[in-house]
Design a protein around this motif. Structure first.
Motif, PDB file in Angstrom:
ATOM      1  N   LYS A  14     -11.569 -57.952 -57.716  1.00 27.54           N
ATOM      2  CA  LYS A  14     -12.174 -56.831 -57.022  1.00 27.54           C
ATOM      3  C   LYS A  14     -13.101 -56.096 -57.984  1.00 27.54           C
ATOM      4  CE  LYS A  14     -11.189 -52.601 -54.435  1.00 27.54           C
ATOM      5  NZ  LYS A  14     -10.144 -51.706 -53.895  1.00 27.54           N
ATOM      6  N   SER A  21     -17.213 -56.007 -52.161  1.00 26.50           N
ATOM      7  CA  SER A  21     -15.910 -56.337 -52.727  1.00 26.50           C
ATOM      8  C   SER A  21     -15.320 -57.579 -52.052  1.00 26.50           C
ATOM      9  CB  SER A  21     -14.963 -55.148 -52.570  1.00 26.50           C
ATOM     10  OG  SER A  21     -13.728 -55.404 -53.184  1.00 26.50           O
ATOM     11  N   THR A  55     -17.092 -57.189 -62.704  1.00 30.89           N
ATOM     12  CA  THR A  55     -15.927 -57.953 -62.245  1.00 30.89           C
ATOM     13  C   THR A  55     -15.733 -59.133 -63.187  1.00 30.89           C
ATOM     14  OG1 THR A  55     -14.891 -59.075 -60.371  1.00 30.89           O
ATOM     15  CG2 THR A  55     -17.262 -59.360 -60.600  1.00 30.89           C
ATOM     16  N   GLU A  77     -20.154 -51.091 -49.775  1.00 25.20           N
ATOM     17  CA  GLU A  77     -19.412 -51.394 -50.995  1.00 25.20           C
ATOM     18  C   GLU A  77     -18.157 -52.210 -50.676  1.00 25.20           C
ATOM     19  OE1 GLU A  77     -18.068 -49.054 -55.049  1.00 25.20           O
ATOM     20  OE2 GLU A  77     -18.401 -47.903 -53.208  1.00 25.20           O
ATOM     21  N   GLU A  78     -17.529 -51.920 -49.554  1.00 26.65           N
ATOM     22  CA  GLU A  78     -16.347 -52.679 -49.147  1.00 26.65           C
ATOM     23  C   GLU A  78     -16.701 -54.156 -48.923  1.00 26.65           C
ATOM     24  OE1 GLU A  78     -15.760 -48.502 -48.583  1.00 26.65           O
ATOM     25  OE2 GLU A  78     -17.332 -49.811 -47.777  1.00 26.65           O
ATOM     26  N   TRP A 122     -21.719 -52.807 -60.475  1.00 27.50           N
ATOM     27  CA  TRP A 122     -20.298 -53.159 -60.612  1.00 27.50           C
ATOM     28  C   TRP A 122     -20.072 -54.140 -61.749  1.00 27.50           C
ATOM     29  CZ3 TRP A 122     -23.048 -53.645 -56.121  1.00 27.50           C
ATOM     30  CH2 TRP A 122     -22.714 -52.771 -55.068  1.00 27.50           C
TER      31      TRP A 122
END
Length: 224
Positions: free
Chosen positions: A204, A194, A219, A190-191, A217
């Protein structure tokens, strides 16, 4: 040139049943899409890797006047989508790659569902995300769904996924699919998702959905 995952023959014809079987709460997530994007105006949506049009179907069920462009490299998947939506004048379906789409055509929202894990993190993921950003207006919404996690997280969440699968699936079929997820696909943490989104020109991302190995997600494209 980056590798493109094509869904043909049995993979194309059985795709809808496959995702319903293997992604717990898939229907719920798809039903959320028009809701999380309901405040978007103008309602001009780009569906990257549209396949047979599963998410497009959710938008046309609403009373909102969405104009939708779907693009996918698989001739058989696009053929199924075109047959499904042949009576809709507000839907444009294109067989090809996102890079084939004119950059002058800008959208106010985009979706990228179950695509990134087929692409290596060698520049291919970032290139696709940048290509999406280039076709969006500033502040446009972007929704992603993908297999996500480092190796340990994927391994643990696959144990959860196995328990959530329909009882009628054969053990051999389950084992083969789990093996493929762990060894033949290219999920990232997940990092890392991002980082890639930020580098591509998005804010982010906010995770708003998770079901075992699948995360979703939202964004926005950063203002130019």
């Amino acid at each position: 040139m980056s590798k493109v995952e094509l869904f043909e023959n049995e993979r194309a014809s059985g795709y809808n049943q496959f995702v319903e079987t293997w992604i717990p709460n898939y229907g719920y997530f798809m039903g959320c899409l028009p809701k999380v994007l309901r405040d978007i105006n103008p309602k001009d949506l780009l569906v990257v890797g549209c396949g047979t049009g599963n998410e497009i179907e959710r938008f046309v069920r609403t009373s909102e006047p969405w104009n939708i462009t779907g693009i996918d490299p698989s001739p058989e998947m696009i053929a199924q989508a075109k047959e499904k939506f042949q009576s809709y004048e507000n839907i444009n379906l294109i067989e090809g790659l996102l890079s084939d789409l004119d950059k002058e055509r800008k959208f106010s929202a985009a979706t990228l569902l179950l695509v990134l894990h087929f692409m290596e993190d060698n520049g291919d993921k970032l290139s696709l995300l940048k290509s999406v950003a280039e076709r969006l207006v500033s502040g446009a919404a972007f929704v992603i769904l993908d297999i996500t996690g480092g190796k340990n997280q994927i391994a643990e969440n696959l144990k959860v996924l196995k328990n959530l699968l329909p009882d009628e699936l054969e053990e051999e079929q389950i084992s083969e699919r789990l093996r493929r997820i762990q060894n033949e696909l290219f999920p990232v943490s997940e990092e890392r998702i991002s980082e890639l989104c930020i580098e591509a020109g998005f804010e982010k991302p906010l995770r708003f959905f998770q079901s075992s190995i699948y995360m979703g997600w939202m964004t926005k494209k950063i203002d130019n």
